[in-house]
Motif scaffolding. Sequence first.
Motif, PDB file in Angstrom:
ATOM      1  N   THR A 110      -5.688   3.614  -9.761  1.00 36.57           N
ATOM      2  CA  THR A 110      -5.460   3.857  -8.333  1.00 36.57           C
ATOM      3  C   THR A 110      -6.502   3.148  -7.478  1.00 36.57           C
ATOM      4  O   THR A 110      -6.159   2.479  -6.492  1.00 36.57           O
ATOM      5  CB  THR A 110      -5.465   5.369  -8.032  1.00 36.57           C
ATOM      6  N   ASP A 111      -7.771   3.251  -7.851  1.00 33.08           N
ATOM      7  CA  ASP A 111      -8.840   2.598  -7.076  1.00 33.08           C
ATOM      8  C   ASP A 111      -8.695   1.077  -7.095  1.00 33.08           C
ATOM      9  O   ASP A 111      -8.930   0.415  -6.083  1.00 33.08           O
ATOM     10  CB  ASP A 111     -10.216   2.984  -7.609  1.00 33.08           C
ATOM     11  N   THR A 112      -8.310   0.537  -8.229  1.00 26.63           N
ATOM     12  CA  THR A 112      -8.133  -0.907  -8.352  1.00 26.63           C
ATOM     13  C   THR A 112      -7.012  -1.378  -7.435  1.00 26.63           C
ATOM     14  O   THR A 112      -7.145  -2.391  -6.735  1.00 26.63           O
ATOM     15  CB  THR A 112      -7.829  -1.289  -9.814  1.00 26.63           C
ATOM     16  N   PHE A 113      -5.907  -0.645  -7.418  1.00 26.61           N
ATOM     17  CA  PHE A 113      -4.773  -1.000  -6.569  1.00 26.61           C
ATOM     18  C   PHE A 113      -5.177  -0.927  -5.097  1.00 26.61           C
ATOM     19  O   PHE A 113      -4.849  -1.823  -4.310  1.00 26.61           O
ATOM     20  CB  PHE A 113      -3.589  -0.072  -6.851  1.00 26.61           C
ATOM     21  N   GLU A 114      -5.896   0.122  -4.731  1.00 24.05           N
ATOM     22  CA  GLU A 114      -6.346   0.263  -3.345  1.00 24.05           C
ATOM     23  C   GLU A 114      -7.295  -0.870  -2.941  1.00 24.05           C
ATOM     24  O   GLU A 114      -7.232  -1.351  -1.807  1.00 24.05           O
ATOM     25  CB  GLU A 114      -7.030   1.620  -3.145  1.00 24.05           C
ATOM     26  N   LEU A 125       4.398   4.302  -6.789  1.00 19.62           N
ATOM     27  CA  LEU A 125       3.650   4.050  -8.022  1.00 19.62           C
ATOM     28  C   LEU A 125       2.555   5.082  -8.283  1.00 19.62           C
ATOM     29  O   LEU A 125       1.786   4.930  -9.227  1.00 19.62           O
ATOM     30  CB  LEU A 125       3.000   2.660  -7.964  1.00 19.62           C
ATOM     31  N   ALA A 126       2.470   6.092  -7.456  1.00 20.45           N
ATOM     32  CA  ALA A 126       1.356   7.045  -7.537  1.00 20.45           C
ATOM     33  C   ALA A 126       1.179   7.615  -8.937  1.00 20.45           C
ATOM     34  O   ALA A 126       0.062   7.639  -9.466  1.00 20.45           O
ATOM     35  CB  ALA A 126       1.547   8.168  -6.519  1.00 20.45           C
ATOM     36  N   GLY A 156       0.819  -1.216   0.000  1.00 17.18           N
ATOM     37  CA  GLY A 156       0.000   0.000   0.000  1.00 17.18           C
ATOM     38  C   GLY A 156       0.847   1.257   0.000  1.00 17.18           C
ATOM     39  O   GLY A 156       0.575   2.212  -0.745  1.00 17.18           O
ATOM     40  N   ALA A 157       1.891   1.273   0.814  1.00 18.41           N
ATOM     41  CA  ALA A 157       2.783   2.441   0.855  1.00 18.41           C
ATOM     42  C   ALA A 157       3.525   2.607  -0.463  1.00 18.41           C
ATOM     43  O   ALA A 157       3.664   3.726  -0.971  1.00 18.41           O
ATOM     44  CB  ALA A 157       3.777   2.291   2.007  1.00 18.41           C
ATOM     45  N   PHE A 158       3.976   1.489  -1.027  1.00 14.80           N
ATOM     46  CA  PHE A 158       4.667   1.551  -2.315  1.00 14.80           C
ATOM     47  C   PHE A 158       3.738   2.093  -3.394  1.00 14.80           C
ATOM     48  O   PHE A 158       4.133   2.917  -4.218  1.00 14.80           O
ATOM     49  CB  PHE A 158       5.200   0.169  -2.697  1.00 14.80           C
ATOM     50  N   GLY A 159       2.486   1.645  -3.377  1.00 16.18           N
ATOM     51  CA  GLY A 159       1.518   2.141  -4.355  1.00 16.18           C
ATOM     52  C   GLY A 159       1.241   3.622  -4.181  1.00 16.18           C
ATOM     53  O   GLY A 159       1.144   4.369  -5.160  1.00 16.18           O
ATOM     54  N   TYR A 162      -3.019  -6.672  -8.680  1.00 14.56           N
ATOM     55  CA  TYR A 162      -1.677  -6.075  -8.688  1.00 14.56           C
ATOM     56  C   TYR A 162      -1.055  -6.217 -10.068  1.00 14.56           C
ATOM     57  O   TYR A 162      -0.488  -5.264 -10.605  1.00 14.56           O
ATOM     58  CB  TYR A 162      -0.761  -6.745  -7.650  1.00 14.56           C
ATOM     59  N   ILE A 163      -1.152  -7.402 -10.642  1.00 19.64           N
ATOM     60  CA  ILE A 163      -0.569  -7.630 -11.975  1.00 19.64           C
ATOM     61  C   ILE A 163      -1.249  -6.744 -13.013  1.00 19.64           C
ATOM     62  O   ILE A 163      -0.590  -6.128 -13.854  1.00 19.64           O
ATOM     63  CB  ILE A 163      -0.656  -9.119 -12.362  1.00 19.64           C
ATOM     64  N   LEU A 164      -2.570  -6.645 -12.938  1.00 22.74           N
ATOM     65  CA  LEU A 164      -3.312  -5.779 -13.853  1.00 22.74           C
ATOM     66  C   LEU A 164      -2.818  -4.334 -13.756  1.00 22.74           C
ATOM     67  O   LEU A 164      -2.554  -3.681 -14.767  1.00 22.74           O
ATOM     68  CB  LEU A 164      -4.809  -5.854 -13.551  1.00 22.74           C
ATOM     69  N   CYS A 165      -2.697  -3.847 -12.529  1.00 21.93           N
ATOM     70  CA  CYS A 165      -2.285  -2.453 -12.324  1.00 21.93           C
ATOM     71  C   CYS A 165      -0.852  -2.192 -12.780  1.00 21.93           C
ATOM     72  O   CYS A 165      -0.561  -1.128 -13.330  1.00 21.93           O
ATOM     73  CB  CYS A 165      -2.420  -2.073 -10.850  1.00 21.93           C
ATOM     74  N   LEU A 166       0.021  -3.153 -12.532  1.00 23.70           N
ATOM     75  CA  LEU A 166       1.439  -2.930 -12.823  1.00 23.70           C
ATOM     76  C   LEU A 166       1.817  -3.210 -14.275  1.00 23.70           C
ATOM     77  O   LEU A 166       2.777  -2.634 -14.775  1.00 23.70           O
ATOM     78  CB  LEU A 166       2.305  -3.790 -11.894  1.00 23.70           C
ATOM     79  N   THR A 167       1.065  -4.093 -14.928  1.00 21.53           N
ATOM     80  CA  THR A 167       1.441  -4.470 -16.293  1.00 21.53           C
ATOM     81  C   THR A 167       0.431  -4.042 -17.349  1.00 21.53           C
ATOM     82  O   THR A 167       0.768  -3.988 -18.525  1.00 21.53           O
ATOM     83  CB  THR A 167       1.622  -6.000 -16.413  1.00 21.53           C
ATOM     84  N   GLY A 168      -0.804  -3.805 -16.922  1.00 22.25           N
ATOM     85  CA  GLY A 168      -1.847  -3.466 -17.880  1.00 22.25           C
ATOM     86  C   GLY A 168      -2.416  -4.686 -18.597  1.00 22.25           C
ATOM     87  O   GLY A 168      -3.191  -4.538 -19.542  1.00 22.25           O
TER      88      GLY A 168
END
Length: 127
Positions: free
Chosen positions: A38-42, A28-29, A21-24, A90-96
């Motif tokens: 952002t909402d998906t990651f949260e 990664l902000a 969460g802190a890293f995001g 997480y994978i979706l957010c980081l890789t698309g």
Amino acid sequence: MSVKTILILGALLSGLGVMIGAFGAHGLAKMLTESGRTDTFETAVKYQMYHALGLLLVGILMTQFPGATGMRISGLCFLIGILIFSGSLYILCLTGIKWMGAITPVGGLFLIGGWLNLVWALAKNLP
């Protein structure tokens, strides 16, 4: 899974949830804002934390009611659910990679199953 394993995984996944969460929020902000994820990651972090705490609850209940049956299944469902639900997000957010979002509901089913199984185990085993 043993009580010790469940408790260690619950504590580990809780700590990782805070770190992720802190890293995001900090590291990664910009990327998450630009991708609109952002909402998906949260959501991934929140569900990881809720169910890591659920693992700790299961472990504590197992120590309080050592003869109770079925609670290990709840712990296993929470672990699998965290890995699939939060992991796919997480994978979706980081890789698309969008198809990762298609497997997220499978993780959600494991999380729901973990809670339903815990209800069943408590109803069956507690006086």
